[in-house]
Design a protein around this motif. Structure first.
Motif, PDB file in Angstrom:
ATOM      1  N   ALA A 111       1.109  -1.342  -0.159  1.00 41.28           N
ATOM      2  CA  ALA A 111       0.612   0.074  -0.110  1.00 41.28           C
ATOM      3  C   ALA A 111       0.735   1.146  -0.113  1.00 41.28           C
ATOM      4  CB  ALA A 111      -1.265   0.174   0.887  1.00 41.28           C
ATOM      5  N   TRP A 112       1.375   0.935   1.020  1.00 35.41           N
ATOM      6  CA  TRP A 112       2.981   2.148   1.468  1.00 35.41           C
ATOM      7  C   TRP A 112       3.528   3.005  -0.697  1.00 35.41           C
ATOM      8  CZ3 TRP A 112       4.376   7.157   2.072  1.00 35.41           C
ATOM      9  CH2 TRP A 112       5.809   7.730   1.703  1.00 35.41           C
ATOM     10  N   GLU A 113       3.757   1.293  -0.991  1.00 41.01           N
ATOM     11  CA  GLU A 113       4.291   2.081  -2.883  1.00 41.01           C
ATOM     12  C   GLU A 113       2.874   2.044  -3.976  1.00 41.01           C
ATOM     13  OE1 GLU A 113       7.369   1.125  -3.364  1.00 41.01           O
ATOM     14  OE2 GLU A 113       7.803   0.413  -1.652  1.00 41.01           O
ATOM     15  N   ASP A 114       1.776   1.884  -3.830  1.00 35.39           N
ATOM     16  CA  ASP A 114       0.966   2.326  -4.332  1.00 35.39           C
ATOM     17  C   ASP A 114       0.372   4.127  -3.956  1.00 35.39           C
ATOM     18  OD1 ASP A 114       0.162  -0.266  -4.728  1.00 35.39           O
ATOM     19  OD2 ASP A 114      -1.378   0.096  -3.703  1.00 35.39           O
ATOM     20  N   LEU A 115       0.758   4.447  -2.341  1.00 37.69           N
ATOM     21  CA  LEU A 115       0.872   5.221  -2.161  1.00 37.69           C
ATOM     22  C   LEU A 115       1.658   6.369  -3.165  1.00 37.69           C
ATOM     23  CD1 LEU A 115      -0.681   5.200   1.520  1.00 37.69           C
ATOM     24  CD2 LEU A 115      -1.714   6.106  -0.857  1.00 37.69           C
ATOM     25  N   LYS A 116       2.812   5.728  -2.594  1.00 45.28           N
ATOM     26  CA  LYS A 116       4.522   7.073  -3.817  1.00 45.28           C
ATOM     27  C   LYS A 116       3.984   7.231  -4.565  1.00 45.28           C
ATOM     28  CE  LYS A 116       7.250   4.241  -1.977  1.00 45.28           C
ATOM     29  NZ  LYS A 116       8.708   3.676  -1.664  1.00 45.28           N
ATOM     30  N   VAL A 117       3.105   6.194  -5.851  1.00 39.28           N
ATOM     31  CA  VAL A 117       2.928   6.101  -6.851  1.00 39.28           C
ATOM     32  C   VAL A 117       1.876   7.337  -7.387  1.00 39.28           C
ATOM     33  CG1 VAL A 117       1.426   5.547  -8.753  1.00 39.28           C
ATOM     34  CG2 VAL A 117       3.566   3.554  -7.969  1.00 39.28           C
ATOM     35  N   PHE A 118       1.115   7.069  -6.243  1.00 42.18           N
ATOM     36  CA  PHE A 118      -0.143   8.933  -6.256  1.00 42.18           C
ATOM     37  C   PHE A 118       0.636   9.565  -5.867  1.00 42.18           C
ATOM     38  CE2 PHE A 118      -4.115  10.018  -4.141  1.00 42.18           C
ATOM     39  CZ  PHE A 118      -5.052   9.903  -5.284  1.00 42.18           C
ATOM     40  N   ARG A 119       1.135   9.892  -4.769  1.00 45.41           N
ATOM     41  CA  ARG A 119       2.154  11.358  -5.035  1.00 45.41           C
ATOM     42  C   ARG A 119       2.778  11.550  -5.714  1.00 45.41           C
ATOM     43  NH1 ARG A 119       6.396  10.875   0.020  1.00 45.41           N
ATOM     44  NH2 ARG A 119       6.999   9.209  -2.100  1.00 45.41           N
ATOM     45  N   GLU A 120       2.967  10.919  -6.423  1.00 45.57           N
ATOM     46  CA  GLU A 120       3.978  11.400  -7.941  1.00 45.57           C
ATOM     47  C   GLU A 120       2.976  12.290  -9.111  1.00 45.57           C
ATOM     48  OE1 GLU A 120       7.626  11.725  -8.311  1.00 45.57           O
ATOM     49  OE2 GLU A 120       7.127  11.343  -6.163  1.00 45.57           O
ATOM     50  N   LYS A 121       1.685  11.235  -9.064  1.00 41.89           N
ATOM     51  CA  LYS A 121       1.454  11.432 -10.097  1.00 41.89           C
ATOM     52  C   LYS A 121       0.042  12.746  -9.160  1.00 41.89           C
ATOM     53  CE  LYS A 121      -1.744  11.227 -13.903  1.00 41.89           C
ATOM     54  NZ  LYS A 121      -0.822  11.502 -14.910  1.00 41.89           N
ATOM     55  N   LEU A 122      -0.113  12.919  -8.099  1.00 40.90           N
ATOM     56  CA  LEU A 122       0.130  14.432  -7.207  1.00 40.90           C
ATOM     57  C   LEU A 122       0.570  15.827  -7.756  1.00 40.90           C
ATOM     58  CD1 LEU A 122      -1.478  13.132  -3.941  1.00 40.90           C
ATOM     59  CD2 LEU A 122      -2.910  13.611  -6.344  1.00 40.90           C
ATOM     60  N   LEU A 123       1.799  15.570  -8.014  1.00 38.11           N
ATOM     61  CA  LEU A 123       3.104  16.624  -7.623  1.00 38.11           C
ATOM     62  C   LEU A 123       2.679  16.682  -9.475  1.00 38.11           C
ATOM     63  CD1 LEU A 123       5.643  14.919  -5.885  1.00 38.11           C
ATOM     64  CD2 LEU A 123       4.881  16.763  -5.447  1.00 38.11           C
ATOM     65  N   GLU A 124       2.685  16.035 -10.600  1.00 39.29           N
ATOM     66  CA  GLU A 124       2.672  16.524 -11.789  1.00 39.29           C
ATOM     67  C   GLU A 124       1.347  17.300 -11.449  1.00 39.29           C
ATOM     68  OE1 GLU A 124       1.754  13.461 -14.518  1.00 39.29           O
ATOM     69  OE2 GLU A 124       3.723  11.824 -13.440  1.00 39.29           O
ATOM     70  N   ILE A 125       0.139  17.119 -11.076  1.00 38.13           N
ATOM     71  CA  ILE A 125      -1.513  17.534 -11.255  1.00 38.13           C
ATOM     72  C   ILE A 125      -0.854  18.978 -10.523  1.00 38.13           C
ATOM     73  CG2 ILE A 125      -3.637  17.991 -10.471  1.00 38.13           C
ATOM     74  CD1 ILE A 125      -3.616  14.492 -10.251  1.00 38.13           C
ATOM     75  N   GLU A 126      -0.239  18.928  -9.017  1.00 41.56           N
ATOM     76  CA  GLU A 126      -0.062  20.377  -8.431  1.00 41.56           C
ATOM     77  C   GLU A 126       1.050  20.356  -7.911  1.00 41.56           C
ATOM     78  OE1 GLU A 126      -2.853  22.238  -5.003  1.00 41.56           O
ATOM     79  OE2 GLU A 126      -3.896  21.693  -6.329  1.00 41.56           O
TER      80      GLU A 126
END
Length: 252
Positions: free
Chosen positions: A232-247
């Motif tokens: 789950a932590w690895e999933d969240l790191k992927v999500f964080r990278e996407k969020l940094l692209e968005i904002e």
């Protein structure tokens, strides 16, 4: 016990807790209000919610459309769940959030308070969100596939999820989240209209109406199967990278 001894003990317990959870929890040392507050988690969350825009309680945008939607939810009798609920649980968080978190349905604590994710799973969810600089008080909105508690916390039946689907779609349309985090297979299957669950979908960026979506394990599943917390932590790191692209800089 001196203040220094309290802080030393707190840090020792926090280190052990973070190691078991697989996530770094917020640092609330002794002598701070958050640490010393012995109120139930539900009451603490209610007080925190009072300082942010909580659409479920007092929406002010969209010319009252959110207010009208939550009134309809509170009066809903589309499926049998209304017969056993104590409170409806529309959602909680900020308007126009960076992230909308979608779970499956309210549990006992949520049914009693009318707020989403306030039990043990909710406390873990808050730690997971905090690990990637998200929170319901700052940049998230949290909701569920169904707005009433299924008996004994079972998964929502297909007809129950279908009865609530228009409410969820309307929330997403009105809140306009920039990304969505699906917590668990029930949320993913219902939102994305897929037969695949977490094992197949987690860790990759998907899409709902052009909104980026990431699927990960439901916090309650992580409490039952803690061996999945690292995944789950690895999933969240992927999500964080996407969020940094968005904002860019959202986590600063």
């Amino acid at each position: 016990m001196t203040k220094e001894e309290k802080i030393s003990l707190y840090e020792l317990v926090k280190t052990a807790d973070d190691s078991l959870l697989g996530f770094s929890s917020p640092y609330f040392p002794p002598e701070t209000p958050q640490f010393l507050d012995d109120k139930p988690p539900e009451e603490i969350i209610r007080e925190k919610a009072a300082s942010v825009s909580v659409a479920a309680e007092s929406p002010s945008s969209d010319d009252g459309k959110l207010s009208s939607l939550y009134k309809k939810i509170s009066e809903c009798k589309r499926c049998a769940l209304f017969r056993t609920r104590t409170n409806v649980v529309p959602g909680m968080g900020v308007e126009n959030p960076l992230v909308m978190v979608i779970g499956e349905g309210p549990g006992e604590s949520e049914d009693m308070t009318g707020l989403p994710f306030v039990g043990a799973a909710g406390q873990l969810l808050d730690k997971m969100l905090s690990a990637i600089s998200l929170s319901r008080a700052k940049n998230c909105y949290i909701a569920n596939v169904v707005k009433c508690r299924p008996p004994n916390n079972r998964n929502p039946l297909p007809e129950e999820a279908d009865a609530c689907r228009s409410f969820l779609d309307a929330q997403i349309a009105m809140l306009k989240p920039k990304a969505i985090l699906c917590a668990g297979s029930v949320a993913a299957k219902n939102l994305l209209r897929t037969s695949f669950g977490v094992q197949k979908l987690h860790g990759q960026i998907l899409s709902y109406n052009s909104i980026p979506v990431l699927v990960t394990y439901h916090p309650s599943a992580l409490l039952r199967f803690p061996e999945n917390k690292r995944t789950a932590w690895e999933d969240l790191k992927v999500f964080r990278e996407k969020l940094l692209e968005i904002e860019p800089g959202y986590n600063s």
